[in-house]
Each structure stands twice: as C-alpha cells, then as structure tokens.
Design a protein around this motif. Structure first.
Motif, PDB file in Angstrom:
ATOM      1  N   GLY A  83       0.815  -1.209   0.000  1.00 49.32           N
ATOM      2  CA  GLY A  83       0.000   0.000   0.000  1.00 49.32           C
ATOM      3  C   GLY A  83       0.846   1.254   0.000  1.00 49.32           C
ATOM      4  O   GLY A  83       0.549   2.231  -0.714  1.00 49.32           O
ATOM      5  N   GLU A  84       1.915   1.241   0.788  1.00 52.18           N
ATOM      6  CA  GLU A  84       2.816   2.402   0.826  1.00 52.18           C
ATOM      7  C   GLU A  84       3.514   2.585  -0.519  1.00 52.18           C
ATOM      8  O   GLU A  84       3.665   3.716  -1.013  1.00 52.18           O
ATOM      9  N   ARG A  85       3.935   1.485  -1.138  1.00 51.64           N
ATOM     10  CA  ARG A  85       4.597   1.574  -2.441  1.00 51.64           C
ATOM     11  C   ARG A  85       3.635   2.090  -3.503  1.00 51.64           C
ATOM     12  O   ARG A  85       3.996   2.899  -4.368  1.00 51.64           O
ATOM     13  N   ALA A  86       2.382   1.623  -3.458  1.00 49.06           N
ATOM     14  CA  ALA A  86       1.393   2.079  -4.435  1.00 49.06           C
ATOM     15  C   ALA A  86       1.139   3.574  -4.291  1.00 49.06           C
ATOM     16  O   ALA A  86       1.044   4.301  -5.295  1.00 49.06           O
ATOM     17  N   THR A  87       1.028   4.052  -3.062  1.00 51.24           N
ATOM     18  CA  THR A  87       0.806   5.479  -2.837  1.00 51.24           C
ATOM     19  C   THR A  87       1.978   6.297  -3.359  1.00 51.24           C
ATOM     20  O   THR A  87       1.784   7.360  -3.977  1.00 51.24           O
ATOM     21  N   SER A  88       3.200   5.808  -3.129  1.00 51.73           N
ATOM     22  CA  SER A  88       4.393   6.522  -3.625  1.00 51.73           C
ATOM     23  C   SER A  88       4.426   6.534  -5.143  1.00 51.73           C
ATOM     24  O   SER A  88       4.737   7.564  -5.763  1.00 51.73           O
ATOM     25  N   LEU A  89       4.125   5.389  -5.767  1.00 50.11           N
ATOM     26  CA  LEU A  89       4.124   5.332  -7.233  1.00 50.11           C
ATOM     27  C   LEU A  89       3.063   6.253  -7.814  1.00 50.11           C
ATOM     28  O   LEU A  89       3.277   6.898  -8.847  1.00 50.11           O
ATOM     29  N   HIS A  90       1.906   6.326  -7.170  1.00 50.29           N
ATOM     30  CA  HIS A  90       0.852   7.205  -7.668  1.00 50.29           C
ATOM     31  C   HIS A  90       1.281   8.661  -7.595  1.00 50.29           C
ATOM     32  O   HIS A  90       0.992   9.459  -8.506  1.00 50.29           O
ATOM     33  N   ALA A  91       1.993   9.000  -6.532  1.00 47.18           N
ATOM     34  CA  ALA A  91       2.445  10.384  -6.379  1.00 47.18           C
ATOM     35  C   ALA A  91       3.422  10.795  -7.478  1.00 47.18           C
ATOM     36  O   ALA A  91       3.514  11.979  -7.837  1.00 47.18           O
ATOM     37  N   THR A  92       4.132   9.837  -8.032  1.00 50.48           N
ATOM     38  CA  THR A  92       5.109  10.131  -9.097  1.00 50.48           C
ATOM     39  C   THR A  92       4.576   9.773 -10.478  1.00 50.48           C
ATOM     40  O   THR A  92       5.349   9.754 -11.444  1.00 50.48           O
ATOM     41  N   GLY A  93       3.289   9.458 -10.558  1.00 48.70           N
ATOM     42  CA  GLY A  93       2.687   9.170 -11.849  1.00 48.70           C
ATOM     43  C   GLY A  93       2.997   7.803 -12.407  1.00 48.70           C
ATOM     44  O   GLY A  93       2.757   7.543 -13.597  1.00 48.70           O
ATOM     45  N   GLN A  94       3.471   6.867 -11.582  1.00 48.17           N
ATOM     46  CA  GLN A  94       3.825   5.529 -12.065  1.00 48.17           C
ATOM     47  C   GLN A  94       2.769   4.476 -11.751  1.00 48.17           C
ATOM     48  O   GLN A  94       2.942   3.308 -12.094  1.00 48.17           O
ATOM     49  N   ALA A  95       1.697   4.888 -11.098  1.00 51.17           N
ATOM     50  CA  ALA A  95       0.554   4.002 -10.833  1.00 51.17           C
ATOM     51  C   ALA A  95      -0.711   4.823 -10.962  1.00 51.17           C
ATOM     52  O   ALA A  95      -0.762   5.976 -10.512  1.00 51.17           O
ATOM     53  N   THR A  96      -1.716   4.246 -11.586  1.00 49.68           N
ATOM     54  CA  THR A  96      -2.971   4.975 -11.758  1.00 49.68           C
ATOM     55  C   THR A  96      -3.752   5.030 -10.459  1.00 49.68           C
ATOM     56  O   THR A  96      -3.465   4.290  -9.500  1.00 49.68           O
TER      57      THR A  96
END
Length: 560
Positions: A135-148
C-alpha cells in the motif's frame, strides 16, 4: 517475445461463460486478442476464457503475446480459480506480477502481488505486513505518476479487505472496526475525484460495500445508505457482474432490519436482469437464489413454498456447476430438502437430503450440525412416508450426535422424537427407554415441563409393557416434574417440525463482521423469524459460514 503455453491458463476453475458463442466470437487471432484486452479492461469474468482462446489462436498462427498481455491473462485465469483449483491462484498472481514488472507496469504488478498474498485461506500477520508495504509503495508510485488511481485504490482496498476478515480475531473488534471505517472513508475520498474512470468507479463501489459490511453490526441505517450507494455505483459503471456481493450484503441488512419486501425486490432484479444473469459466476447465482429463498421465508405471511422450492432447486443447479465447491452444493441441497419436506413432498425431500448427507461425508470440513439437521429431517420424511423404523434409526443417530453438544435441549428433543418413531414402529419397550433418556436430558437443562411431557409418554409405554403399577410410578414422577415447571409452561411444541426448525444453523453463523453465504453480516442480526422455510434462520435455511477458500475468492476480486 514468446508466450507460455495456453495450458498455463487452464489451471483455474471452469470458465464463467460456458454458453454457445455462435455469431459473436471472433476467429482472427488479433481480434481475439483485442477482445481479451477489452474484457480485462472491463473487469469482466469472461476475460480468463477470452485470453485462453486468444493465446491458443496466436500459437497456432505462429505468433505470441507480450509480457504485459501474458500478465493480464494470468491475472484473469487466477481470478477464475475456485474450489479445488484455488491453491493455483497464488502462483499465477505471482507470475503475473513478475511479467507486469518486465512490461513496466509497476502499478499492475503491485495489484497482482497483493492478490497473491491474499490467495491463501486466511490472512495472517505476515500477509498484513506485506499488504501494508504494498500500500505504501502504491501510494508513492501514484504520487510520481507511475501508478494509476485505480491501481493504487485497488491495492489499498485489498489491504482493507484483509483487515476486515481479521476483525473478529482481535482483542477489541469494535474499536478496530471503527478504525477500519475511517480508513475506508479516506479511500473513498481519494478515489472519488477520479470516478469518471470506470475502473475507479468500480473500486469506489467495492469500497462502499466493504464500508457497509463493517458498519452493519454497529449502525444498520448507515450501512444501508452506503450499500445502496455501492449498488448505484456498480450500475453507473456498467459492470453488473461485479455487483453480486454488494446486492447480497444490501439484501442481508434489509432482512436484518425487517425490510423483506425491498430485499426480495432487489434480489429478484439481480436474478432477472439479463445482462447480470448471463455474466454472473455460478456461485454468485446460487447465492442470490439462496438469499431470495431465505428472504421469502422471513416475509410477512410466510413463504410461497412453490417459489421457494423452485429457487432452491435453481441454487442447487448453479452450485453444482462450480467445480470443487462442495459446501455450497451441500447447503443448497439441505435447504431444498427441508423446503420440500415442509411442502409435503417427502419422497423428493428424502432423495435430496440423502444427497446432502453424501456431500457432507465427502466434504473435508464435515459439519456435525449440518449432519444432524439432515438426518433429523430425513427421519421426519420417513415418518411421514410410513417408515417409522427408518425414522427411529435416523432420529437416534441425530440424537446421539446432538447429545454431545453444550446445549443438550437438542439431544433431548431428538431423543423424544426417536421414542415417538419407536412407538409408531410398535416397539414400546425401546420407546420407553428413549422417553426416559429424553426426560433425563430435559431435566438436566432445567426444562421440567418438557421432562414431564416425556415422562407421561413413557408412562403410556410402560403400561403396555410392564403394567399399570409400574406406569403409576412414572406418572407420579411426571407430576412432580410438572410441578417444578413454570406456570403455563406445559404447552406442546408445534409437532416434530417445531423441534426440527429449532436445530442450530449448519456451519455456525459468521463472526460479527464476517459475511455468510446469504450475504448476512454476523453481528447485524438476521431479522424476524416467522416460518420454518428456507429463510427462517433457525428454520430450514442453513446460514452457512463461508469456508476460508470462498472468502479468499471474494477478497482478491478487484477492478484492475
């Protein structure tokens, strides 16, 4: 790039869409591939079968699929894994995650890894820690535009589902449920601005449904509002195949609050809508049929037996189509057999109850309460068919198991019914002993009126075998027991069926925050109990805790 063999996609359960596809199934490999991608994007349950056909066609044409397509295919196949095929899901999800990484789809990879963690029977501390990290990784990726937004919300939703399934195992479930409700409310706030995307709208619907589930035991009115919003979101998203669980939950809370007519209308609509019915998995269709039969059984005026029996027969048919899910089939058969017995169709009921007993014997988690209930109703049918000897044997077997329970009233009632059947079989000496056993059990639980009733019946059999003097001794004992009972406590029960309807639910009720086969949340209650039909709670319809494998199937479903 090469693809794995299409055989890899066949590890799951039989495909959702088993109907003839004449006139609408493309034959060109690339058209098949496009269709599989579209169904995957829509979260459609037929995606697994579409990928299998596309991969087979591409292989025959000398082509292959990309790592990203292969990953989507494995995800879809893993989501199809049910029953005995369920253990394969974790491996498929893990392989899909690796391929998503190779394809540069980091958000999808996290979703697959979360599903892999949740594919086991029960999420433990290690699984929850892994989901927290994802969950933490997904939130970080979303913040950088790497996860929808959809991918991020799905990972967070899967983490919340794991927490919900563990609520009843903690030291303070109510406090933990309140904390989870706060987290789900935050997830709704995160996803709501992106609801224009169908995948995000589907996550929103699933999140509202989970929030309704963990709210129902503590605030049914708020749960109803959230679950209605979940069903509306599913409808707005055009993905009715994902709405079955939300509808079952909403109907369950409606039943618990006494709104049986609204619950019945909701379930009828779910079963009657062509678009929904043709895309639902067999297990979902079976559960909707069972829930509607239960709802009708609890409605004012009692159940419509003909409709109830028809629904339960349909539930059996759909449950049987689900490979490896013997518990659902057994529960459906048990409910159908009892409903037929209540309807006076004793020979048909006997045949179905025998099948239910066979299913229980084959089930790896054989449940004593289900077996006792099946035997007791089988005995009742034998009695009605003029087979008192067989009835006495089945009642005696059920009584022997029930006498081991903490609540000995069930053993006492079944012992009394054993004696009654022995009387009909003209075995007064055996009947006298069975009545004595029943009276002892009634006495041990402080039910003196019932003890007196069994003793009076015993006295009549003693008179036949040992004479009037011996019978008078028993009659005096019955008078003493009656005097110990409460005033007005000597009413006869509603015959054999009155006792049989009071037997415990098979497989026990779900935990306070868990969901049963019928969509009922354990702590939300089950509404008024008015009849002995399939919807009567302690009556004919087994509530049925869902086995861990079934919970894991619901747990990993998502929108990406």
């Amino acid at each position: 790039m090469s693809s794995r063999s299409p055989d890899e996609f066949r590890l799951g359960a039989p495909l959702y869409d088993r109907r003839p596809r004449a006139g609408r199934e493309p034959v060109d490999p690339h058209e098949l591939l496009h269709r599989a991608r579209r169904l995957t994007a829509d979260g459609h349950p037929a995606a697994g079968g579409a990928w299998e056909r596309a991969a087979t066609a591409l292989r025959r044409a000398g082509g292959s699929i990309t790592p990203g397509d292969h990953a989507d295919a494995l995800d879809a196949t893993a989501l199809d894994c049910r029953g005995r095929a369920r253990p394969a899901a974790g491996t498929l999800f893990s392989r899909a995650a690796d391929l998503h990484e190779r394809a540069g789809q980091r958000g999808k990879a996290l979703v697959s890894r979360a599903r892999a963690l949740l594919s086991g029977p029960e999420p433990g501390a290690t699984v929850c820690a892994g989901l927290e990290e994802l969950g933490e990784r997904a939130t970080s990726l979303h913040a950088t535009g790497q996860a929808t937004a959809a991918e991020t919300a799905t990972v967070l939703l899967l983490r919340c589902r794991a927490r919900a399934d563990l609520l009843d195992t903690g030291p303070d479930p109510v406090t933990e449920a309140a904390a989870l409700r706060g987290e789900l409310t935050g997830l709704i706030a995160f996803a709501a601005p992106h609801r224009a995307a169908p995948a995000v709208l589907a996550v929103l619907a699933e999140t509202r449904a989970l929030l309704g589930r963990v709210t129902a035991p503590d605030d049914p009115a708020a749960a109803l509002s959230g679950l209605r919003a979940a069903v509306a979101d599913h409808r707005a998203g055009g993905r009715p195949w994902q709405a079955a669980e939300s509808r079952l939950l909403l109907a369950g809370v409606l039943r618990a609050t006494g709104a049986h007519q609204e619950a019945a209308a909701l379930l009828r609509a779910a079963l009657g809508a062509t678009a929904t019915a043709t895309s639902l998995h067999g297990a979902d269709r079976a559960r909707l049929c069972l829930a509607l039969a239960r709802t009708l059984g609890g409605a004012d005026g009692g159940p419509d037996r003909a409709e109830e029996v028809a629904l339960l027969a349909e539930a059996v048919r759909h449950a049987d189509a689900v490979a490896g899910d013997s518990r659902l089939s057994t529960l459906a058969r048990l409910a159908l057999g009892i409903a037929r017995a209540e309807h006076g169709r004793w020979r048909e009921a006997s045949a179905v109850l025998e099948e239910a007993l066979s299913g229980l014997a084959e089930d790896g988690e054989d449940d004593e309460t289900a077996r006792v209930r099946a035997r007791a109703w089988l005995a009742y049918c034998a009695l009605c068919l003029g087979e008192p000897g067989r009835a006495a044997r089945e009642f005696a077997r059920a009584a022997a198991e029930a006498r081991r329970w903490d609540d000995r009233r069930h053993g006492a009632a079944l012992s009394h019914l054993t004696a009654y059947a022995l009387c009909a079989d003209v075995s007064p000496e055996k009947a006298a002993r069975a009545y004595e056993r029943a009276a002892d059990l009634w006495r041990s639980v402080g039910d003196h009126a019932s003890a007196a009733r069994s003793l009076r019946s015993r006295a009549r059999r003693v008179r036949e075998v040992w004479g009037a003097d011996a019978a008078e001794v028993v009659e005096e004992e019955a008078l003493r027991e009656a005097a110990r009972g409460l005033p007005g406590d000597d009413g006869e029960p509603d015959g054999a069926r009155g006792w049989l309807r009071g037997l415990p639910e098979p497989y026990g009720p779900p935990g306070r925050y868990q969901v049963g086969v019928y969509g009922e949340v354990g702590g939300a209650g089950a509404g008024p109990r008015t009849s002995g039909g399939a919807g009567a709670g302690t009556g004919a319809g087994p509530r049925g805790r869902r086995r861990p494998e079934e919970q894991s199937v619901s747990r990993v479903q998502g929108c990406v």
